[in-house]
Design a protein around this motif. Structure first.
Motif, PDB file in Angstrom:
ATOM      1  N   LYS A 164       0.842  -1.203   0.000  1.00 16.34           N
ATOM      2  CA  LYS A 164       0.000   0.000   0.000  1.00 16.34           C
ATOM      3  C   LYS A 164       0.878   1.255   0.000  1.00 16.34           C
ATOM      4  O   LYS A 164       0.594   2.215  -0.732  1.00 16.34           O
ATOM      5  CB  LYS A 164      -0.916  -0.022   1.233  1.00 16.34           C
ATOM      6  N   GLN A 165       1.933   1.255   0.811  1.00 18.79           N
ATOM      7  CA  GLN A 165       2.838   2.405   0.851  1.00 18.79           C
ATOM      8  C   GLN A 165       3.514   2.616  -0.494  1.00 18.79           C
ATOM      9  O   GLN A 165       3.634   3.742  -0.974  1.00 18.79           O
ATOM     10  CB  GLN A 165       3.888   2.220   1.944  1.00 18.79           C
ATOM     11  N   THR A 176       1.059   4.069  -2.953  1.00 21.69           N
ATOM     12  CA  THR A 176       0.854   5.496  -2.686  1.00 21.69           C
ATOM     13  C   THR A 176       2.034   6.310  -3.207  1.00 21.69           C
ATOM     14  O   THR A 176       1.847   7.375  -3.808  1.00 21.69           O
ATOM     15  CB  THR A 176       0.659   5.733  -1.177  1.00 21.69           C
ATOM     16  N   GLU A 233       1.758   6.517  -6.988  1.00 22.50           N
ATOM     17  CA  GLU A 233       0.688   7.433  -7.384  1.00 22.50           C
ATOM     18  C   GLU A 233       1.141   8.882  -7.231  1.00 22.50           C
ATOM     19  O   GLU A 233       0.866   9.722  -8.092  1.00 22.50           O
ATOM     20  CB  GLU A 233      -0.567   7.176  -6.546  1.00 22.50           C
ATOM     21  N   THR A 234       1.850   9.170  -6.138  1.00 20.54           N
ATOM     22  CA  THR A 234       2.361  10.519  -5.916  1.00 20.54           C
ATOM     23  C   THR A 234       3.373  10.886  -6.983  1.00 20.54           C
ATOM     24  O   THR A 234       3.328  11.986  -7.553  1.00 20.54           O
ATOM     25  CB  THR A 234       3.003  10.628  -4.513  1.00 20.54           C
TER      26      THR A 234
END
Length: 134
Positions: free
Chosen positions: A12-13, A16, A19-20
């Motif tokens: 998940k990290q 993220t 995506e950033t």
């Protein structure tokens, strides 16, 4: 005590982060295409991300690479001799260097997008499994 994060949290990290990174790369290319100044303030407005996000190592690395790839030294130092009229060959070599840099950046972006795609596939699989159990 095991300091290793659970695999799902790590995934998940990483998702993220990717995506950033993608959001920042998209904003950089859009701002540049619009002729806007590439600044943290403009990036914050365009992406909706906070200032602290741009200080994170993975985002700072993207910013550094992007700026290095698309900016040229504005004024040469006194030691450098800049010909008044560049030859056609020199211009072509400079263009090749720019294209090589752009290719490198795009390849790195492609790898990041592939990793994000893999993470999303895994997440989709897990969501489908949960739905099948219900």
């Amino acid at each position: 005590m095991n300091s290793r994060l659970p695999e799902t949290l790590s995934a998940k990290q990483e998702q993220t982060r990717q995506e950033t990174i993608n959001k920042v790369l998209h904003a950089l290319s859009e701002l540049q295409a619009q002729g806007c100044r590439l600044s943290i303030k403009n990036l914050m407005e365009y992406t909706g991300l906070s200032r602290s996000v741009f200080a994170k190592p993975h985002v700072r690395a993207v910013l550094t690479e992007y700026v290095a790839a698309f900016t040229r030294p504005e004024t040469p130092t006194t030691d450098e001799k800049v010909p008044v009229h560049q030859t056609k060959e020199q211009k072509l070599r400079a263009e090749i260097r720019e294209k090589d840099t752009q290719i490198k950046r795009l390849r790195e972006e492609k790898v990041a997008l592939k990793e994000e795609c893999e993470l999303l596939r895994g997440r989709l699989y897990l969501l489908m499994q949960r739905q099948n159990l219900e």
